[in-house]
Design an enzyme around this catalytic site. Sequence first.
Site, short mmCIF file in Angstrom:
data_model
loop_
_atom_site.label_atom_id
_atom_site.label_comp_id
_atom_site.label_asym_id
_atom_site.label_seq_id
_atom_site.Cartn_x
_atom_site.Cartn_y
_atom_site.Cartn_z
N LYS A 235 0.99 -1.20 0.02
CA LYS A 235 -0.17 -0.04 0.00
C LYS A 235 0.93 1.09 -0.12
O LYS A 235 0.79 2.08 -0.76
CB LYS A 235 -1.20 0.14 1.24
CG LYS A 235 -1.91 1.16 1.52
CD LYS A 235 -2.74 0.96 2.60
CE LYS A 235 -3.45 2.19 2.99
NZ LYS A 235 -4.16 2.11 4.07
N GLU B 212 10.81 -5.14 3.25
CA GLU B 212 11.10 -6.50 2.91
C GLU B 212 10.38 -6.60 1.58
O GLU B 212 10.95 -7.21 0.76
CB GLU B 212 10.17 -7.16 3.88
CG GLU B 212 10.62 -7.20 5.38
CD GLU B 212 9.97 -6.26 6.16
OE1 GLU B 212 9.69 -5.30 5.67
OE2 GLU B 212 9.83 -6.28 7.43
N GLY C 49 -4.03 -1.83 6.01
CA GLY C 49 -3.47 -3.00 5.19
C GLY C 49 -4.14 -4.33 5.72
O GLY C 49 -4.47 -5.17 5.09
N ARG C 50 -4.35 -4.41 7.05
CA ARG C 50 -5.08 -5.37 7.71
C ARG C 50 -6.45 -5.89 7.56
O ARG C 50 -6.99 -6.75 7.85
CB ARG C 50 -4.71 -5.49 9.26
CG ARG C 50 -5.10 -4.31 9.98
CD ARG C 50 -4.67 -4.08 11.46
NE ARG C 50 -5.17 -2.83 11.91
CZ ARG C 50 -4.21 -1.65 11.92
NH1 ARG C 50 -3.31 -1.55 11.22
NH2 ARG C 50 -4.68 -0.62 12.54
N GLU D 169 -3.04 -5.34 15.83
CA GLU D 169 -2.52 -4.14 15.23
C GLU D 169 -3.60 -2.99 15.37
O GLU D 169 -3.17 -1.99 15.22
CB GLU D 169 -1.82 -4.28 13.97
CG GLU D 169 -1.14 -3.33 13.25
CD GLU D 169 -0.54 -3.64 12.15
OE1 GLU D 169 -0.95 -3.46 10.91
OE2 GLU D 169 0.77 -4.01 12.20
N HIS E 36 -2.79 -31.23 20.97
CA HIS E 36 -1.75 -31.96 21.14
C HIS E 36 -0.51 -31.01 21.44
O HIS E 36 0.73 -31.34 21.16
CB HIS E 36 -1.47 -32.94 20.15
CG HIS E 36 -2.37 -34.05 20.06
ND1 HIS E 36 -2.51 -35.04 20.50
CD2 HIS E 36 -3.53 -33.89 19.12
CE1 HIS E 36 -3.56 -35.81 20.14
NE2 HIS E 36 -4.22 -34.94 19.38
N LYS F 48 11.16 -0.27 12.43
CA LYS F 48 11.65 -0.14 11.26
C LYS F 48 12.81 1.07 11.01
O LYS F 48 13.87 0.86 10.26
CB LYS F 48 10.48 0.38 10.27
CG LYS F 48 9.28 -0.59 10.08
CD LYS F 48 8.29 0.08 9.13
CE LYS F 48 7.25 -0.82 9.07
NZ LYS F 48 5.93 -0.38 7.97
#
Length: 527
Positions: A213, A219, A270-271, A357, A388, A503
Amino acid sequence: MVTWNNLDTLKSYDKLKELKGHVDIKEAMAGENGAKRVAEYTVPMASGLNFNYAAKQVDDEVLNVLAELAEEQQLVDKFEELYNGAVINTGEQRLVLHHLARRQLGKDVIVDGVNKRDFYVEQQKKAADFANKVHAGEITNEAGEKFTTVVQIGIGGSDLGPRALYIALENWAKTNGFDKMEAKFISNVDPDDAAAVLNSIDVSRSLFIVVSKSGTTLETLTNEAFVKDALVKAGLNPSKHMLTATSETSPLAKSDDYLEAFFMDDFIGGRYSSVSAVGGVILSLAFGPEIFARILNGMADEDKLATNKNIKENPDLLDALIGVYERNVQGYPETAVLPYSQALSRFPAHLQQCDMESNGKSVNRFGERVNYVTGPIIFGEPGTNGQHSFYQLLHQGTDIVPLQFVGFKDSQIGTDVVIEGSTSQKKLCANVAAQIVAFACGKDDENKNKNFEGGRPSSIIIGDQLTPESLGSLLAHFENKIMFQGFVWNVNSFDQEGVQLGKLLAKRVLAHDTDGALKAYSDLFEI
Ligand SMILES: O=P(O)(O)OC[C@H]1O[C@](O)(CO)[C@@H](O)[C@@H]1O
């Protein structure tokens, strides 16, 4: 007109605090009482899902106060303000329009002369047209061969939601003939992430979507260069294999390095962006545009239920309110999302970003520190595997963790086998039913090491099968739950200042602009 007040200013919150420990769920769920609760404490969701909260620590008295809180905090009114285009994201002075990308709930939202619903529909159609041309072989690689694989390059909301949705429907699509293209995802800057994906595909038959965005995420830009390098080394022209999904104001938007560019705006975080080009391009390429449209329809149908002021008919609001009771009155710091569906294996990971977030904030929407707890810690794994792994702590640990189960009556592929009188799907469903009762009712044993206290709350969202529609409704349920909880806590759920410092420091390390501990840690890695 709504007013934005802290939770601890509400009269209903004072009443709610008086109800700490009010319901002993072990007692309430015992015997026939339990059966009656299971029948009564359920709310229909969209797409054939149901939200069952019988094993939550509530009764009519608690629910009545929660309804008062919803009214006093104007939760549904605030939702209406949001979908009608108010500046709800106070941290970035932005509208919050992810609901508008699936269907229009209220008024037209016009920004700078642009109807935002038209913008979202236009971008969805652009992705559909592109996908149809790729599937028809009208858009091919330089050798005239059809593309077989699509790789999304992105991180955070540009990866987690689309990846979770792709994995959730991958086998359903293969079973129902909607597996148009193979999809892969590159997210981590760890070179092994990109290298492993590149080694697993035929790059000459692959499209790569650079999804960011902001267009500035380290990254993603690094992995874009990593992939371009691989394409060049394979003798290919990257611009014939690369697409981008980005905001119209990002640096990527101005580049002609891409076969096609798809746009999102600043009003979908974004999320929450799987409904935008962030999810729309890869899901339309992987499954076909109609499947993406069916996901959006499932989301929109659930959103409609969220506009109901009657909390007993609004599953997203009710789940949110019970979560606030558990967090702020019962004092539980965590909650677990436990889907009894292997297809939902990455769904808890997506909800970690979406919830933590959004509501992992300690100041309110006016920048004032709040004096009460806010967003919970979210974790989760599919069942039965979690049984488990960490269920020991959930059953006999010193912390009580409210649980959110998800289950389906039918599998997606349909291949099954009867062993000792039951199918695997029945065994899966038997386990989740058993776990709810084990957590709520426990088991008395004189040997304290074998004793189960019970009294551990859980809910379950149950449906017939995980399909595009039910997946969409499930995702919208949690998005709306997070939104309503953010309104209760009076925080801004739609910015994320807390991720910026890391960042900045990483950039200083790479620029060798460090001192003190930062330099010392950099030296440990000989950076
Ligand atoms: O899509 P972008 O701008 O590359 O951002 C990726 C992710 O990084 C964050 O900004 C911080 O984690 C997320 O909110 C976002 O989803």
